[in-house]
Design a protein around this motif. Structure first.
Motif, PDB file in Angstrom:
ATOM      1  N   GLU A 295     -45.415  28.680 -13.616  1.00 53.27           N
ATOM      2  CA  GLU A 295     -45.744  29.309 -12.298  1.00 53.27           C
ATOM      3  C   GLU A 295     -47.111  29.887 -12.713  1.00 53.27           C
ATOM      4  OE1 GLU A 295     -44.477  29.717  -9.389  1.00 53.27           O
ATOM      5  OE2 GLU A 295     -42.477  28.854  -9.349  1.00 53.27           O
ATOM      6  N   TYR A 296     -47.201  30.590 -13.836  1.00 48.73           N
ATOM      7  CA  TYR A 296     -48.656  31.146 -14.104  1.00 48.73           C
ATOM      8  C   TYR A 296     -49.692  30.212 -14.307  1.00 48.73           C
ATOM      9  CZ  TYR A 296     -46.122  35.530 -15.215  1.00 48.73           C
ATOM     10  OH  TYR A 296     -45.092  36.584 -15.171  1.00 48.73           O
ATOM     11  N   ILE A 297     -49.270  28.961 -15.011  1.00 45.53           N
ATOM     12  CA  ILE A 297     -50.631  28.159 -15.371  1.00 45.53           C
ATOM     13  C   ILE A 297     -51.215  27.377 -13.900  1.00 45.53           C
ATOM     14  CG2 ILE A 297     -50.994  25.699 -16.446  1.00 45.53           C
ATOM     15  CD1 ILE A 297     -48.591  26.817 -18.696  1.00 45.53           C
ATOM     16  N   TYR A 298     -50.165  26.975 -12.904  1.00 45.54           N
ATOM     17  CA  TYR A 298     -50.609  26.291 -12.063  1.00 45.54           C
ATOM     18  C   TYR A 298     -49.937  26.380 -10.726  1.00 45.54           C
ATOM     19  CZ  TYR A 298     -51.133  21.866  -9.474  1.00 45.54           C
ATOM     20  OH  TYR A 298     -51.446  20.912  -8.550  1.00 45.54           O
ATOM     21  N   PHE A 299     -48.833  26.847 -10.573  1.00 47.89           N
ATOM     22  CA  PHE A 299     -48.026  26.725  -9.216  1.00 47.89           C
ATOM     23  C   PHE A 299     -48.241  27.779  -8.196  1.00 47.89           C
ATOM     24  CE2 PHE A 299     -44.291  25.475  -6.806  1.00 47.89           C
ATOM     25  CZ  PHE A 299     -44.531  24.045  -6.811  1.00 47.89           C
ATOM     26  N   ALA A 300     -48.148  29.013  -8.845  1.00 48.88           N
ATOM     27  CA  ALA A 300     -48.348  30.167  -8.026  1.00 48.88           C
ATOM     28  C   ALA A 300     -49.691  30.306  -7.635  1.00 48.88           C
ATOM     29  CB  ALA A 300     -47.776  31.238  -8.792  1.00 48.88           C
ATOM     30  N   ARG A 301     -49.870  31.008  -6.420  1.00 44.22           N
ATOM     31  CA  ARG A 301     -51.068  31.388  -6.009  1.00 44.22           C
ATOM     32  C   ARG A 301     -51.564  32.513  -6.888  1.00 44.22           C
ATOM     33  NH1 ARG A 301     -51.879  31.728   0.513  1.00 44.22           N
ATOM     34  NH2 ARG A 301     -52.510  34.067  -0.054  1.00 44.22           N
ATOM     35  N   PRO A 302     -53.073  32.641  -6.985  1.00 47.87           N
ATOM     36  CA  PRO A 302     -53.699  33.807  -7.908  1.00 47.87           C
ATOM     37  C   PRO A 302     -53.516  34.835  -7.170  1.00 47.87           C
ATOM     38  CG  PRO A 302     -55.437  32.203  -6.694  1.00 47.87           C
ATOM     39  CD  PRO A 302     -54.062  31.450  -6.427  1.00 47.87           C
ATOM     40  N   ASP A 303     -53.205  35.216  -6.057  1.00 47.30           N
ATOM     41  CA  ASP A 303     -53.235  36.525  -5.601  1.00 47.30           C
ATOM     42  C   ASP A 303     -51.688  36.966  -5.851  1.00 47.30           C
ATOM     43  OD1 ASP A 303     -52.919  34.678  -3.714  1.00 47.30           O
ATOM     44  OD2 ASP A 303     -53.285  35.938  -2.094  1.00 47.30           O
ATOM     45  N   SER A 304     -50.825  36.342  -6.214  1.00 46.88           N
ATOM     46  CA  SER A 304     -49.409  36.836  -6.393  1.00 46.88           C
ATOM     47  C   SER A 304     -49.374  37.546  -7.892  1.00 46.88           C
ATOM     48  CB  SER A 304     -48.378  35.665  -6.420  1.00 46.88           C
ATOM     49  OG  SER A 304     -48.371  35.235  -5.142  1.00 46.88           O
TER      50      SER A 304
ATOM     51  N   SER B 110     -25.820  39.463   7.849  1.00 41.07           N
ATOM     52  CA  SER B 110     -26.643  39.841   6.403  1.00 41.07           C
ATOM     53  C   SER B 110     -27.445  38.986   6.004  1.00 41.07           C
ATOM     54  CB  SER B 110     -25.455  40.157   5.283  1.00 41.07           C
ATOM     55  OG  SER B 110     -24.996  39.002   4.928  1.00 41.07           O
ATOM     56  N   MET B 111     -28.479  39.044   5.211  1.00 40.90           N
ATOM     57  CA  MET B 111     -29.287  38.046   4.393  1.00 40.90           C
ATOM     58  C   MET B 111     -29.210  38.447   2.895  1.00 40.90           C
ATOM     59  SD  MET B 111     -33.252  37.598   4.464  1.00 40.90           S
ATOM     60  CE  MET B 111     -33.631  37.505   6.176  1.00 40.90           C
ATOM     61  N   VAL B 112     -28.808  37.242   2.101  1.00 37.76           N
ATOM     62  CA  VAL B 112     -28.468  37.469   0.658  1.00 37.76           C
ATOM     63  C   VAL B 112     -29.467  36.941  -0.163  1.00 37.76           C
ATOM     64  CG1 VAL B 112     -26.739  37.075  -1.117  1.00 37.76           C
ATOM     65  CG2 VAL B 112     -25.975  37.942   1.225  1.00 37.76           C
ATOM     66  N   ALA B 113     -29.937  37.195  -1.245  1.00 34.35           N
ATOM     67  CA  ALA B 113     -30.972  36.661  -1.889  1.00 34.35           C
ATOM     68  C   ALA B 113     -30.076  36.635  -3.433  1.00 34.35           C
ATOM     69  CB  ALA B 113     -32.453  37.172  -2.285  1.00 34.35           C
ATOM     70  N   ALA B 114     -30.282  35.439  -4.292  1.00 36.95           N
ATOM     71  CA  ALA B 114     -29.888  35.560  -5.648  1.00 36.95           C
ATOM     72  C   ALA B 114     -30.662  34.694  -6.416  1.00 36.95           C
ATOM     73  CB  ALA B 114     -28.192  35.006  -5.718  1.00 36.95           C
ATOM     74  N   LEU B 115     -30.867  35.069  -7.779  1.00 34.64           N
ATOM     75  CA  LEU B 115     -31.367  34.677  -8.813  1.00 34.64           C
ATOM     76  C   LEU B 115     -30.892  34.127  -9.801  1.00 34.64           C
ATOM     77  CD1 LEU B 115     -34.558  33.850  -9.174  1.00 34.64           C
ATOM     78  CD2 LEU B 115     -34.716  36.086 -10.528  1.00 34.64           C
ATOM     79  N   ASP B 116     -31.048  33.008 -10.390  1.00 32.10           N
ATOM     80  CA  ASP B 116     -30.100  32.355 -11.807  1.00 32.10           C
ATOM     81  C   ASP B 116     -30.385  33.512 -12.989  1.00 32.10           C
ATOM     82  OD1 ASP B 116     -32.528  31.543 -13.779  1.00 32.10           O
ATOM     83  OD2 ASP B 116     -33.012  30.619 -11.916  1.00 32.10           O
ATOM     84  N   PRO B 117     -29.550  33.342 -13.874  1.00 30.73           N
ATOM     85  CA  PRO B 117     -29.532  34.300 -14.949  1.00 30.73           C
ATOM     86  C   PRO B 117     -30.695  34.415 -15.674  1.00 30.73           C
ATOM     87  CG  PRO B 117     -27.235  33.037 -14.695  1.00 30.73           C
ATOM     88  CD  PRO B 117     -28.414  32.493 -13.903  1.00 30.73           C
ATOM     89  N   ASN B 118     -31.480  33.140 -15.923  1.00 30.18           N
ATOM     90  CA  ASN B 118     -32.767  33.052 -16.533  1.00 30.18           C
ATOM     91  C   ASN B 118     -33.829  33.851 -15.790  1.00 30.18           C
ATOM     92  OD1 ASN B 118     -31.070  30.615 -17.686  1.00 30.18           O
ATOM     93  ND2 ASN B 118     -31.997  31.799 -19.325  1.00 30.18           N
ATOM     94  N   GLY B 119     -33.842  33.843 -14.514  1.00 31.74           N
ATOM     95  CA  GLY B 119     -34.829  33.975 -13.613  1.00 31.74           C
ATOM     96  C   GLY B 119     -36.079  33.016 -13.721  1.00 31.74           C
ATOM     97  N   PHE B 120     -35.564  31.841 -13.906  1.00 30.21           N
ATOM     98  CA  PHE B 120     -36.972  30.853 -13.933  1.00 30.21           C
ATOM     99  C   PHE B 120     -37.864  30.807 -12.810  1.00 30.21           C
ATOM    100  CE2 PHE B 120     -33.540  28.519 -15.870  1.00 30.21           C
ATOM    101  CZ  PHE B 120     -34.016  28.179 -17.276  1.00 30.21           C
ATOM    102  N   ARG B 121     -37.279  31.172 -11.668  1.00 32.07           N
ATOM    103  CA  ARG B 121     -38.407  31.023 -10.275  1.00 32.07           C
ATOM    104  C   ARG B 121     -38.576  32.817  -9.861  1.00 32.07           C
ATOM    105  NH1 ARG B 121     -40.635  27.392 -11.301  1.00 32.07           N
ATOM    106  NH2 ARG B 121     -39.153  25.967 -12.345  1.00 32.07           N
ATOM    107  N   PRO B 122     -39.811  33.195  -9.390  1.00 29.71           N
ATOM    108  CA  PRO B 122     -40.100  34.261  -9.106  1.00 29.71           C
ATOM    109  C   PRO B 122     -39.345  34.610  -7.783  1.00 29.71           C
ATOM    110  CG  PRO B 122     -42.147  32.787  -8.714  1.00 29.71           C
ATOM    111  CD  PRO B 122     -40.988  31.977  -9.390  1.00 29.71           C
ATOM    112  N   LEU B 123     -39.051  35.826  -7.421  1.00 28.28           N
ATOM    113  CA  LEU B 123     -38.427  36.363  -6.188  1.00 28.28           C
ATOM    114  C   LEU B 123     -38.521  37.795  -6.036  1.00 28.28           C
ATOM    115  CD1 LEU B 123     -36.741  35.036  -3.896  1.00 28.28           C
ATOM    116  CD2 LEU B 123     -34.598  35.690  -5.180  1.00 28.28           C
ATOM    117  N   SER B 124     -39.106  37.995  -5.009  1.00 24.56           N
ATOM    118  CA  SER B 124     -39.788  39.536  -5.090  1.00 24.56           C
ATOM    119  C   SER B 124     -39.151  39.943  -3.489  1.00 24.56           C
ATOM    120  CB  SER B 124     -41.169  39.721  -5.045  1.00 24.56           C
ATOM    121  OG  SER B 124     -41.488  39.258  -6.277  1.00 24.56           O
ATOM    122  N   ILE B 125     -39.147  41.374  -3.417  1.00 23.21           N
ATOM    123  CA  ILE B 125     -38.523  41.980  -2.363  1.00 23.21           C
ATOM    124  C   ILE B 125     -39.665  43.025  -1.831  1.00 23.21           C
ATOM    125  CG2 ILE B 125     -36.915  43.510  -1.347  1.00 23.21           C
ATOM    126  CD1 ILE B 125     -35.129  43.044  -3.928  1.00 23.21           C
TER     127      ILE B 125
END
Lengths: 446, 446, 446, 446
Positions: D218-227, D145-160
């Motif tokens: 993430e919005y201000i600086y980190f993520a790519r503009p096309d995300s 299997s492959m498993v993905a998990a995100l913290d309870p605040n969802g600080f970081r983006p994670l998409s399927i």
């Protein structure tokens, strides 16, 4: 034949007239560490080279074979030896517009060939070979042929072999023929140019003024013991040097110990002749490459420390005869004597299976000044003290000539003995001044 | 001591309690080719390791010393040998939550130490050392001490020396002590754990159930001739093997030729005893590293081709006694016999200075199945035919024991002879099943 | 100025008359990744070069500057451009004995200088500069001077700046002057040779037969937007191209999207003129280098896939005007149109801010055959279909000339327009035949 | 997604239950420069990772995914984020015998899973995910299997996402889905663990105590503009930040210039809103990678010098509004203002499209102390002077929240605003002390 040079290596192959090459700095295992470095060297003819620096810097530009692409065909060139008129030829050539891309001697021949006005390539080569002076064994690869040429004194060995399938092999030493399964055919003679083309071998002389003067250092140190030079097996010659040395300089002792690896033959000869047991009192660390051909003095000195170990269990409390092939600077000998004494040897008698090295070589061995030769600057008794030996003897010049046993109608039976007596078989050309200067200086090794 | 492993190497140093390490795949000259790889290894204590793979893959994760950073201090660990209960210990440990990062045996000891509930680090180490089984010589470096420990049978050599300045040196072989100028103090005894801390040396036993069973392959092949193991010089032991072999298996011939380099001592012993001249009939290309410890069969086979040359000028037309230290698969012997015959040898009599290898080793020599041992699958006469020899003899087991001359009150005077007779000095634990299986299979080498 | 060539790079410095160099394949960050590659480049003058291959193979032998060591001094040479009579000059030179070591055009000038019989180096250089034909900007470094020379048409830009401390800087583009803090002094004019020596600058003409024909591709694509060429800012020229394009080829749409990065100026000009919002509908992956100057078609195609992303959130459901600087093969355009449509763009109108590329360049841009130019083989309407656009327009030739706004008394106001109309400002010499052949062939890009 | 980390990278693939991995230091193009690094990564599932260092040293041991081989199966693990209780968990684990091989947070989860006494792997994972605190997005690969998990605040983006063939893709940003041609399915929600096995997708919650606090950086600086993050397109959010900034902090000027590349969206928003022309007054050298994520201050400073050029032809004599996304240390801003003024800009008005950064981040952005934040130590007016701007304004906190436009029933509409106001959405655990200390110190940036 990695033992003939460790600075760099290269191969050029001929694939239907298109020459392809690879070259690089370092050992063969480094230059050709990758499949990819070899896989494009296809074709049915090739020449290779390992670099042992005598002249020219450590840049990859000096690594051979040199590969040239001309509008009228490719050409590759490799050279073993040292030219004595390189400097003046280069200056002349540059004055008439030639451009050099390396600072190696080797490129000169290419310019001479290209500038020759003779009608055929063969004649142009011969003209060029008559213009360069000194010690040289050339290998050339053209679109249609492979050419080998040897200087008029035959300083360097060069032999021809043949594979079962008829293919020819040319190599500096016969041991290479054995490794690839080629049968020895004959040596290239001084002043000869041999051409392999259309599956056949042609032998010509580019000069009639020849006189054999084979480098005695090849027998003493440089060549592999399994090679034959001028029909003489190198191991057997070395063993004979040891035997004659035992006759000339006997000493009472418990064992004979050779300095591995190049002195083992001489040491076993000494032991056999003197009836003193041969023992393994020195062990070589096989993971460290040999001293003589590393580039700087500092590297050489570092090298020795790890390279040899004295075997305490063997030499402790014993009188040891330590046989070595030669003494250059004396530093190695001093270290080995000290290793043996530190391991408990009671006495260390040093026996050198060659005469004292007193004069530089201008034909391809990298000893270009007397400053680095202890025997050019100190008496044998002084050297004995400097290296800490209990006694020291060298093989005589006559002993060396006898041991090798050449039979040419030439001075010293056809050997070059210049390192020992300064009797150079050719004029020194560009080196004459440098040589005269070196005669006058005296350096203390204390 | 590069000869003890060529797959990888590492060093960890202790700089005032902070451990720093470098490790990498390949030879020492490759791992430490750069000043930078050494320059940060400062401090006043260090352990090093060369990897010779018996278990575990060729990943850099398996290169030792392993360096661990715990909240309560750094720890480094290196291991020579092979554990027989590694697999079951690892499974047990993983079942209780342990995470392994290599597939080397070595990491197991670290887990055992960390999981021990004993009060002191010293007691935790002893508990762990009593849990692992098989052949092991461990070196550990903590913030405050260096610890060495040897298995209860003392399969592997481990010696202590001391520098002039009082510093202690621990090494697998005494030759390393000589190289760094340390004086031999004593061997670590089976079941001992020695601790160097605060400038002093403490010796303890972690078990009283000891019985010496020193690996006979160390004397025959593996160790350097200038080392002493349990007080016996390796070169002298090998020479004695050659002498006894000459008594047990004489043959008329013109010369004795040793297979360089590991068989030269035995060959000179054979020559001395038999009064047949010792000659250099085989020459080793010193630029190619030795056969036994290269990883795959294919690499091993390629290696031999270039590595040795027969000297035609010496062996042509002669009856040759070829002395080698051992026969594993027989491929090397077959090649050398064929080299000698191709070079003109009239007869080749093979004499092996050890008994036939018939059983695998589970204590640190990489022969883990009988499939790869020609003598486990063929009679001596069959082997003789397979390698193309005119005659073939092995040293007897008693001859080997006599030649080495240990004097312990233990089976075989304290040698491990399992490779020859299957008499393993310990239970085989995880290997038992595999061993039983290997006893039943039979492979033809034809 | 890595954007002018990514195949290789080198620097040669002059340390009191001794020239030292480093060169290598790859990006500047690869060639000079190590302190050591830079640390020996000491001195008070230096020339550097990045290789953008037009002629010559990908061997390190072709990486410049070329460094020559002559008996009468060192010399280094770097070349931007392409000679049209290189092949015949090389053949002539080889026929009279010259030896070439690269297959780059650049070496030719060196041979011409060395073979010139003029009295002074300066005169020899001028003679050589009058012998080579085509597009060239040379930089030469001698022991005492630095020399820059520009071909009689001034195809390539070449500017002179000065540091606060008085030192001169010569660079292909003025952006480099800004980066090092040098003040722009003047452009090198067609047919000029400038010499920097003894702290002063001398300007001479080597020919009076000059006619400006500045490469229009420098403005359109090649140069950096922050450079000025012949006094015209590249970004401003591109913005103007976009504006004129908007006038010449308007279309109704929701947004203007530029292909990053070279088309952003033109796109913003188009948006400003048309009053249609400029949006970031395409994002460039900044970790992948640009398409045009990678060596093979296959690498180029792989490159595009990862290099650009269409921003679904921006273009989905919208009518997009996609502005690009040029179309070479059409593959890139087809991919980008398809990216935009896959991301939901309703319509994609392609606007190219230069005229259709129909003819090869022989002066230094690597388009040497019409086979690779879609506009040489298809009508605009066909191209529109091939790339999948809803409409397609190119800037007119007059529009381009107006946008750049040069003012020379020469055809096309001093621009080279040959890529668009085949009107080459010089004879084509060795390329004439090849050019005639290319005129006749027609390839389908379907 | 190289932009999310440049220190190192790795991939682990699952080939029928056997996991194989490659990892290395440097960019993806360096780690996977060779076919061989990729060719063994076969199979039908894989996870990859790029390292952006927040905790742990620059050793290759810290490069992920981590690959573990257990007796009961292989396991691989990659982690984006930063744990706040890592230090105390690690100490606890080590005290009960755990051995860590990296100093990265990531390994902790593996120990927790292996030590859990729950019945199924799934339950063990959930228990472990409830034990770690802070910001985390995990990817795990097991044999089945492959498993993905995100913290309870969802600080970081994670998409399927999902490919046309049904295969699932999980990625930190949606731009990666576009590049591989996958269709966006849904975001992983705070506290969710999703499992892909047997071709199907299962979504579970490992905790019900969740509260969205998406990292505003993430919005201000980190993520790519096309995300898109939580359904909001990053480019559009940035453009909106620029628009609101123009409303909040207008200024009279001749042009708006964005700092390439991350501020171009905000700058174009500012221009559009203010009706001042957007111009390319700064050019980025595309061959040098971006500032923020290079490891040391010194490297960062060197980087800026070459990275940006002001376009004299555009800004000379003009009043410029320079829009940047954020100010960390202020050094970059000072340099860019100075670049613009050196190129002749008459006035430079700095507008920052985010509020002042005053507090460290403990959830995965590498700002761990207030010492390095100019706005934590100086007033806006002081910063204006320090960077040499004619005026300076920041976006307000409300402006930022409005621009992004999230709509969660949570503080700040679901954004983490801690960098600006110190309002951390979770306890700080091991960082609490360090945080309190940082509150008290004050550093002058003068």
């Amino acid at each position: 034949m990695q033992h003939r040079g460790q600075e760099g290596a290269g191969i050029v192959s001929n694939d239907h007239g298109k020459l392809n090459g690879t070259r690089g700095l370092g050992l063969l295992s480094e230059v050709f560490k990758d499949e990819r470095q070899l896989s494009h060297l296809t074709g049915n003819a090739a020449i290779g080279h390992v670099r042992y620096a005598t002249a020219g810097s450590g840049s990859v530009d000096n690594i051979q074979p040199f590969l040239f692409n001309f509008y009228d065909g490719d050409f590759a060139l490799a050279h073993n030896g040292n030219l004595t008129n390189a400097k003046s030829l280069r200056k002349e050539l540059e004055q008439s517009g030639a451009i050099f891309h390396s600072n190696s001697d080797t490129e000169i021949l290419m310019h001479l060939i290209r500038r020759s006005t003779k009608a055929t390539l063969c004649e142009r080569m011969k003209e060029a070979l008559n213009t360069v002076k000194g010690g040289f064994a050339y290998l050339m690869l053209t679109e249609k042929s492979m050419v080998a040429a040897l200087d008029p004194n035959g300083f360097r060995p060069l032999s021809i072999g043949q594979m079962v399938n008829g293919a020819y092999v040319v190599a500096s030493e016969t041991c290479a023929l054995e490794v690839v399964g080629a049968k020895f055919i004959q040596d290239v003679q001084p002043g000869e140019m041999i051409t392999i083309a259309d599956g056949g071998l042609t032998i010509e002389s580019f000069t009639s003024k020849t006189q054999p003067a084979i480098c005695s250092m090849e027998y003493i140190y440089f060549a592999r013991p399994d090679s034959n030079i001028a029909g003489i097996n190198v191991h057997s010659a070395r063993k004979k040097m040891g035997k004659i040395l035992a006759q000339e300089a006997p000493v009472e002792a418990d064992m004979v110990v050779g300095v591995p690896n190049s002195s083992l033959s001489a040491a076993s000869g000494y032991a056999e002749q003197s009836n003193i047991p041969y023992e393994m009192g020195l062990v070589k660390n096989q993971y460290i490459a040999r001293t003589f051909i590393q580039p700087t003095q500092e590297l050489r000195e570092q090298g020795v420390r790890m390279k040899l170990s004295a075997v305490r269990g063997v030499v402790e409390g014993k009188r040891v005869i330590m046989v070595d092939d030669s003494i250059v600077r004396g530093t190695t000998s001093r270290r080995i004597v000290s290793l043996l004494k530190d391991a408990g040897a009671k006495e260390v008698h040093v026996r050198i299976a060659s005469p004292p090295l007193k004069y530089p070589c201008f034909y391809g061995i990298d000893i270009q000044t007397r400053r680095e030769l202890i025997a050019a600057n100190h008496s044998i008794d002084e050297i004995k003290s400097l290296i800490g030996a209990d006694s020291l003897s060298f093989l005589s010049e006559d002993g060396l000539i006898d041991a090798i046993g050449l039979n040419f109608d030439a001075p010293y039976s056809g050997l070059c003995m210049a390192y020992f007596n300064g009797d150079y078989p050719t004029p020194l050309y560009d080196y004459e001044k440098q040589y005269q200067a070196t005669l006058e200086e005296k350096v203390s090794f204390v």
